[in-house]
Design a protein around this motif. Structure first.
Motif: not given
Length: 371
Positions: A336-343, A360-367
């Motif tokens: 999933l590393e390539a999908h991590v867009s923000e933290a 804390l937060f993290a966002r993943f972009d699967f587009s």
């Protein structure tokens, strides 16, 4: 194991939301996590609600409060908010209902999204009986439309009865389904740990190491089944010198052993990683050998902020920032590393509320296609 409430919602047609902030992007997964150190302050009305604002001063009530709904609104109604250490008595249905009400939209127009709540509370009669059973416990607050669109099931784990784990298993999101863990990890101490018969079988340090091995095995099995795994919550571990202020905790030495074991199991790529901060190489190697090879997972905050000092735990009784550690994390499978867009970490007074932890937060972009 702990109980889950309520059971997974049955799928039905989704309603439309008119507010742009409430639109759900099918390709973006946003996860917020917060150890609240007791849910009670988040369920009590602010004292300001007892006063009528003066004419033309409606903004007086608009400042952030210890309100879960306000938190969700401020952050654009994320897919999920994980809470740890909620401290709800497992027989207290009224507090669970109050939590459900606290995150509901209350809207009749559909302008804001609704959320559903799943809780896992302790059932362990020997190790989770203190404080009137208001101890431990996690709550996963998930957007209702996200549940209907993506969630297959929400479950506890079979090997923990202290209310520390909830797992969200999804349909394929991007290239694969996800298993997203809400975690309140064991805090290693010299206090005794008892088995199901009530006999002392070790310390809380021993239990922490055992739980780390069980969690690693569960993650490995899920990855073998094609899942991408995300671990979010309070890990009760600070990883390196960059994650402790003014210093990384190295006394008693058992904390170093716990840290080395955590690193070997979840971040190492082989059975013999380099020594971690505060631990001699022999200890790290022994820990790694027990782990039989690490999972090579990704610390989302460290991926996005490789050298930034950011902390999530600020103990009470100390000036804020005087002593702190980054023990809360969002960790993802290597796939999933390539999908991590923000933290990030939310350290302001308004965001941390009454807890001794900050969110804390993290966002993943699967587009994109990803891997």
């Amino acid at each position: 194991m702990g109980t889950i409430s309520p059971p997974p919602t049955k799928r039905r047609k989704l309603g439309d939301h008119s507010a742009s902030a409430s639109q759900l992007s099918p390709s973006i997964l946003s996860i917020f996590s917060h150890n609240v150190n007791g849910i009670a302050p988040y369920l009590q009305p602010s004292i300001k609600t007892f006063f009528q604002p003066s004419q033309g001063n409606q903004a007086a009530n608009s400042e952030p409060q210890a309100s879960l709904r306000d938190f969700l609104r401020r952050h654009g109604f994320p897919c999920m908010l994980f809470l740890q250490e909620v401290k709800i008595n497992p027989d207290d249905r009224a507090t669970i209902r109050a939590l459900e009400k606290a995150v509901a939209s209350g809207s009749t127009t559909g302008s804001e999204p609704d959320y559903v709540v799943y809780v896992c509370l302790p059932s362990d009669k020997h190790n989770a009986r203190g404080f009137g059973r208001k101890i431990y416990g996690v709550a996963s607050i998930i957007r209702k439309d996200w549940v209907l669109a993506h969630v297959e099931r929400v479950r506890p784990v079979s090997w923990d009865a202290e209310g520390r784990f909830l797992v969200i298993e999804t349909k394929a999101i991007g290239p694969r389904p996800l298993a997203i863990f809400n975690i309140y990890a064991v805090n290693g101490t010299e206090l005794p740990y008892k088995n199901g018969d009530g006999a002392v079988v070790g310390t809380r340090h021993d239990r922490k190491l055992h739980v780390q091995s069980l969690l690693q095995a569960e993650c490995r099995a899920l990855e073998a089944d094609g899942f991408g795994v995300i671990l979010a919550g309070d890990m009760n571990i600070a990883r390196t010198a960059l994650d402790g202020h003014p210093n990384l905790r190295v006394f008693p030495h058992q904390h170093c052993i716990n840290r080395a074991d955590f690193e070997a199991r979840f971040f190492a790529t082989s059975a013999t990683p380099e020594a971690t901060d505060g631990v001699e190489s022999s200890t790290a190697s022994q820990s790694a050998a027990q782990a039989t090879g690490g999972l090579a997972m990704v610390d989302t905050y460290r991926k996005m902020h490789p050298t930034t000092r950011g902390y999530t735990y600020y103990p009470r009784g100390r000036t804020f920032g005087e002593s702190c550690d980054r023990v809360d994390m969002i960790i993802a499978s290597k796939s999933l590393e390539a999908h991590v867009s923000e933290a990030g970490i939310l350290e302001t007074t308004a965001e941390r509320g009454p807890s001794d932890h900050v969110p804390l937060f993290a966002r993943f972009d699967f587009s994109g296609s990803g891997t």
